[in-house]
Design a protein around this motif. Structure first.
Motif, PDB file in Angstrom:
ATOM      1  N   UNK A   1       0.825  -1.201   0.000  1.00 12.02           N
ATOM      2  CA  UNK A   1       0.000   0.000   0.000  1.00 12.02           C
ATOM      3  C   UNK A   1       0.865   1.259   0.000  1.00 12.02           C
ATOM      4  N   UNK A   2       0.333   2.315  -0.572  1.00 10.09           N
ATOM      5  CA  UNK A   2       1.034   3.585  -0.545  1.00 10.09           C
ATOM      6  C   UNK A   2       1.076   4.176   0.853  1.00 10.09           C
ATOM      7  N   UNK A   3       1.921   5.178   1.022  1.00  4.75           N
ATOM      8  CA  UNK A   3       2.083   5.771   2.359  1.00  4.75           C
ATOM      9  C   UNK A   3       0.791   6.417   2.845  1.00  4.75           C
ATOM     10  N   UNK A   4       0.043   7.077   1.952  1.00  5.23           N
ATOM     11  CA  UNK A   4      -1.215   7.705   2.357  1.00  5.23           C
ATOM     12  C   UNK A   4      -2.238   6.668   2.778  1.00  5.23           C
ATOM     13  N   UNK A   5      -2.340   5.568   2.018  1.00  9.57           N
ATOM     14  CA  UNK A   5      -3.293   4.521   2.351  1.00  9.57           C
ATOM     15  C   UNK A   5      -2.926   3.832   3.672  1.00  9.57           C
ATOM     16  N   UNK A   6      -1.643   3.577   3.896  1.00  9.19           N
ATOM     17  CA  UNK A   6      -1.213   2.955   5.150  1.00  9.19           C
ATOM     18  C   UNK A   6      -1.531   3.853   6.355  1.00  9.19           C
ATOM     19  N   UNK A   7      -1.353   5.171   6.199  1.00 15.03           N
ATOM     20  CA  UNK A   7      -1.614   6.080   7.308  1.00 15.03           C
ATOM     21  C   UNK A   7      -3.108   6.140   7.629  1.00 15.03           C
ATOM     22  N   UNK A   8      -3.957   6.095   6.611  1.00 12.22           N
ATOM     23  CA  UNK A   8      -5.394   6.098   6.872  1.00 12.22           C
ATOM     24  C   UNK A   8      -5.826   4.838   7.617  1.00 12.22           C
ATOM     25  N   UNK A   9      -5.232   3.681   7.268  1.00 18.31           N
ATOM     26  CA  UNK A   9      -5.551   2.445   7.993  1.00 18.31           C
ATOM     27  C   UNK A   9      -5.072   2.525   9.439  1.00 18.31           C
ATOM     28  N   UNK A  10      -3.919   3.178   9.657  1.00 20.19           N
ATOM     29  CA  UNK A  10      -3.420   3.356  11.029  1.00 20.19           C
ATOM     30  C   UNK A  10      -4.362   4.221  11.857  1.00 20.19           C
ATOM     31  N   UNK A  11      -4.852   5.322  11.250  1.00 17.81           N
ATOM     32  CA  UNK A  11      -5.794   6.175  11.968  1.00 17.81           C
ATOM     33  C   UNK A  11      -7.109   5.444  12.250  1.00 17.81           C
ATOM     34  N   UNK A  12      -7.525   4.607  11.304  1.00 18.43           N
ATOM     35  CA  UNK A  12      -8.794   3.891  11.491  1.00 18.43           C
ATOM     36  C   UNK A  12      -8.724   2.884  12.628  1.00 18.43           C
ATOM     37  N   UNK A  13      -7.513   2.458  12.997  1.00 19.87           N
ATOM     38  CA  UNK A  13      -7.379   1.492  14.098  1.00 19.87           C
ATOM     39  C   UNK A  13      -7.580   2.125  15.475  1.00 19.87           C
ATOM     40  N   UNK A  14      -7.646   3.464  15.543  1.00 16.94           N
ATOM     41  CA  UNK A  14      -7.877   4.171  16.806  1.00 16.94           C
ATOM     42  C   UNK A  14      -9.378   4.308  17.003  1.00 16.94           C
ATOM     43  N   UNK A  15      -9.900   3.784  18.116  1.00 17.29           N
ATOM     44  CA  UNK A  15     -11.338   3.840  18.353  1.00 17.29           C
ATOM     45  C   UNK A  15     -11.784   5.263  18.686  1.00 17.29           C
ATOM     46  N   UNK A  16     -12.952   5.635  18.179  1.00 16.77           N
ATOM     47  CA  UNK A  16     -13.527   6.974  18.390  1.00 16.77           C
ATOM     48  C   UNK A  16     -12.506   8.057  18.007  1.00 16.77           C
ATOM     49  N   UNK A  17     -11.960   7.938  16.797  1.00 13.42           N
ATOM     50  CA  UNK A  17     -10.898   8.861  16.360  1.00 13.42           C
ATOM     51  C   UNK A  17     -11.395  10.297  16.306  1.00 13.42           C
ATOM     52  N   UNK A  18     -12.522  10.515  15.661  1.00 12.68           N
ATOM     53  CA  UNK A  18     -13.011  11.885  15.491  1.00 12.68           C
ATOM     54  C   UNK A  18     -13.380  12.514  16.834  1.00 12.68           C
ATOM     55  N   UNK A  19     -13.962  11.747  17.736  1.00 14.71           N
ATOM     56  CA  UNK A  19     -14.299  12.284  19.054  1.00 14.71           C
ATOM     57  C   UNK A  19     -13.042  12.665  19.831  1.00 14.71           C
ATOM     58  N   UNK A  20     -11.991  11.833  19.723  1.00 13.30           N
ATOM     59  CA  UNK A  20     -10.727  12.154  20.406  1.00 13.30           C
ATOM     60  C   UNK A  20     -10.133  13.457  19.867  1.00 13.30           C
TER      61      UNK A  20
END
Length: 572
Positions: free
Chosen positions: A253-272
Motif C-alpha cells: 500500500x502507498x504511504x497515504x493509504x497505510x496512514x489512513x488504515x493506522x488512523x482507522x485502528x484508533x477507536x472513536x478517532x473523530x471524538x478524540x
C-alpha cells in the motif's frame, strides 16, 4: 539723421533683418511649443475647477452653476485654438528639422565621394588581380599540407563497428534483472498529495497512534491536531483500501493509504480529535471573550471618574444653553461628533477650539482626555455582537466535548479519560457559567451607564457598545489634537513675551524709545486676543442682563425651562 537713427536704434527703409539659422528657428519653435503646452495644462485645470464648481452648486445656486459652465465653454474654445496652433508649430518644426538633416546628409555624401576618389587614385586593377591569384595558390598549398598531416597511419582500419555495438550492449544493465517495487494507490491524486504533505510535518504513524490512544500532549500540538482533523478517513475510503488490499495481497500500500488504515485502528478517532482540539483552544477562546468585557468595564470606570470629561460636557452644555437661549439639564452625546465641524463666523475657528481654550483657562488641571481613556479606544475596536456569538459557540463546544468524552469512556478506561478530562470539562463548564454572568452584568451596567449620561430609556437598547465607544474615542482624539495646538500657541506667546521683556530691559536706559510689551503682544496676536474675550464675556454674562444685550447677533426669546433630559437640538 542717420547718426541719430544709429544712436536710438532706428533702421533705414532698405535695411533687412538677417534670417535666423535653422538651429535658432528650431529652438524658438520648441520654446513656443512648451509655452503653449503649459497654457494647455493650465486651461485643462481651469476646466476641471469649473466643472467641480458647477457640480457643487448644482440646483442650489443655479446662477453660479451657469456662470461656471460658461467659463468652462470659453476655456474649451481657447483649448481648441491652442491645439490647432500646436499642430501647426509641430508640423513646421518637423519640416525644418528634416530640411536640416537633409542638408547635413548631402554635405557628408559629397565629402565621402571626394575621399573615395582620392583613395582610388593610387590603385591599379592589374596589380590587384595578380595579388589575388597568389593568395589563392598559397591557400590551396596550405590545405594539402593539413590533409597529409591529419591522415591516420596503421590504426583503426580493421575495427568493425558491429563488434563495438555488441560490446556496448553487453555493458548496458538488464532491465529484467531490476525489480521495480510497485505500490498500490487507491486514493485520488489530490487526496493522496494532501495526506503526504501532512505526514511530512507529523511524527511517524505508530507514534501518532500511540499519542492518540494515551492523549499525550507532548507529542501532538495544536497544529498537528488540526492537520489530523483534515485526514480523518471516511468509510468509503476505508472500504476501497481494504478491497484493493484483498485483491492484491502481494502489493504494498502507498504511504497515504497505510496512514489512513493506522488512523482507522484508533477507536472513536473523530471524538478524540475534537475533544483534544477543544482542550487546546479553550484558554484562547475564553481570553478573547473575557478581555473585551474587562476593557468595557474599565472604560466605564474611566469615563465616570474622569474630571476632564466632566469639564468638557459641562462647558459644552453651557455654550449650548447660551446659543439656544434655554436652561437644559443635558444634551445628547451624539452631538459630540458635530462639535469639531461647527465654526464661528468671525475667526473661522471650530467650536471645539473655543471650548478647549475655555477649559484650559478655567480648569488648568485637566488633561488631554485621550490618554486617560485607553480602554474606551480598545472597546471601540471590538464587535460585541460577535462576542456574544463566540460565547454561545464556546458553550456549545463544551457540551459537545462532554458527549465526545462519554463516547470515548465507553471503550477506553484509561485514567486520563476517567479523571483528568472530566475534571477539566467540569471546570470549563463552571467558568463558562461565570463568564455568561459577567457578560450579562457588564451589559446591564453599560445600559445603566447610558442612563447616567442622560440617554432616554427608549434609546438605551438601540445604542451599541461599539458605536458609543467609537463616538467618545473619536471626540477624545479631536480634543487631544486641538489641545496640543492651543498649548503650542501658548508656549510660542510666552517665548515671545520673554524675548520682548529682555529687549525692554536692554532699552530701559534709553528714554526716547520706550517699548510697551503688552501693546506689542496684542499687535502680534490680535486674533488670539479677540477670539477668547468674546467667548469669556458670553460665558460670564449674567442671565438677566443677557436678555437685553443688543450686541448679540440676533434676539432670542426665553423659553420655558425643562427638567430632565431634553431633545432640543443646537442650531448648528
Amino acid at each position: 539723421m542717420s547718426g541719430l537713427g544709429k544712436l536710438f536704434g532706428f533702421k533705414g527703409k532698405g535695411s533687412k533683418t538677417p534670417a535666423a539659422s535653422p538651429q535658432e528657428a528650431i529652438q524658438k519653435l520648441r520654446e513656443t511649443e512648451g509655452i503653449l503646452v503649459k497654457k494647455q495644462e493650465f486651461l485643462e485645470q481651469k476646466i476641471q475647477q469649473e466643472v467641480q464648481t458647477a457640480r457643487k452648486h448644482g440646483t442650489k445656486n443655479k446662477r453660479a452653476a451657469l456662470q461656471a459652465l460658461k467659463r468652462k465653454k470659453r476655456y474649451e474654445q481657447q483649448l481648441t485654438q491652442i491645439d490647432g496652433t500646436l499642430s501647426t508649430i509641430e508640423f513646421q518644426r518637423e519640416a525644418l528639422e528634416n530640411a536640416t538633416t537633409n542638408t547635413e546628409v548631402l554635405k557628408t555624401m559629397s565629402e565621402a565621394a571626394k575621399a573615395m576618389k582620392a583613395a582610388h587614385n593610387n590603385m591599379d586593377i592589374d596589380k590587384v588581380d595578380d595579388l589575388m591569384s597568389e593568395i589563392n595558390e598559397q591557400q590551396e598549398l596550405a590545405q594539402e599540407i593539413s590533409d597529409a598531416i591529419s591522415r591516420p597511419v596503421g590504426f583503426g582500419d580493421d575495427v568493425d563497428e558491429r563488434q563495438l555495438s555488441s560490446a556496448l550492449f553487453t555493458l548496458a544493465p538488464n532491465k529484467q534483472n531490476v525489480r521495480q517495487k510497485r505500490e498500490l494507490m487507491v486514493l485520488g491524486m489530490k487526496r493522496s498529495n494532501l495526506i503526504n504533505i501532512g505526514l511530512s510535518a507529523l511524527p511517524a504513524p505508530h507514534i501518532v497512534r500511540a499519542a492518540l490512544l494515551s492523549f499525550d500532549q507532548c507529542v501532538l500540538e495544536k497544529e498537528a491536531i488540526e492537520r489530523l482533523l483534515t485526514m480523518v478517513p471516511t468509510e468509503e475510503e476505508l472500504e476501497k483500501i481494504r478491497s484493493a488490499q484483498q485483491a492484491g495481497p502481494n502489493l504494498t500500500l502507498g504511504s497515504a493509504e497505510q496512514f489512513l488504515l493506522t488512523l482507522a485502528s484508533v477507536n472513536e478517532l473523530q471524538a478524540r480529535l475534537h475533544l483534544w482540539s477543544f482542550k487546546l483552544e479553550y484558554d484562547s477562546m475564553e481570553k478573547d471573550i473575557a478581555v473585551p468585557l474587562f476593557n468595557l468595564k474599565l472604560a466605564m470606570e474611566q469615563l465616570s471618574g474622569n474630571r476632564t470629561f466632566h469639564c468638557i460636557l459641562a462647558t459644552l452644555l453651557a455654550i449650548g444653553n447660551f446659543l439656544n437661549g434655554v436652561n437644559a439639564k443635558g444634551f445628547e452625546l451624539s452631538y459630540l461628533e458635530k462639535v469639531p465641524g461647527v465654526k464661528d463666523t468671525v475667526q473661522k475657528q471650530p467650536l471645539l477650539y473655543h471650548a478647549c481654550s475655555t477649559i484650559h483657562h478655567n480648569f488648568p488641571d485637566t488633561t488631554d482626555l485621550y490618554s486617560e481613556i485607553t480602554a474606551v479606544t480598545r472597546s471601540a475596536q471590538v464587535d460585541f455582537a460577535q462576542l456574544q456569538t463566540d460565547l454561545t459557540r464556546l458553550e456549545h463546544n463544551c457540551k459537545a466535548a462532554w458527549d465526545d468524552l462519554k463516547a470515548i469512556a465507553k471503550r477506553d478506561s484509561s485514567p486520563v479519560f476517567k479523571s483528568k478530562l472530566p475534571a477539566f470539562l467540569k471546570e470549563c463548564a463552571q467558568r463558562i457559567i461565570i463568564l455568561k454572568s459577567v457578560q450579562r452584568r457588564i451589559r446591564n451596567r453599560f445600559h445603566s451607564f447610558l442612563l447616567y449620561l442622560g440617554y432616554p430609556s427608549s434609546s438605551v437598547r438601540k445604542m451599541t457598545v461599539g458605536k458609543f465607544c467609537k463616538l467618545i474615542s473619536d471626540f477624545a482624539l479631536e480634543y487631544h489634537t486641538t489641545r496640543a495646538q492651543i498649548l503650542q500657541q501658548k508656549e510660542k506667546q510666552e517665548r515671545d513675551i520673554e524675548r520682548l521683556q529682555r529687549e525692554d530691559c536692554g532699552q530701559a536706559s534709553c528714554p526716547d524709545s520706550p517699548l510697551n510689551v503688552a501693546a506689542v503682544i496684542q499687535s502680534m496676536y490680535p486674533e488670539v486676543s479677540r477670539q477668547h474675550q468674546h467667548m469669556t464675556a458670553v460665558l460670564n454674562t449674567p442671565e438677566l442682563s443677557r436678555k437685553f444685550d443688543s450686541s448679540l447677533p440676533r434676539s432670542r426669546s426665553k423659553k420655558v425651562e425643562k427638567t430632565g433630559f431634553t431633545q432640543n437640538k443646537f442650531p448648528w
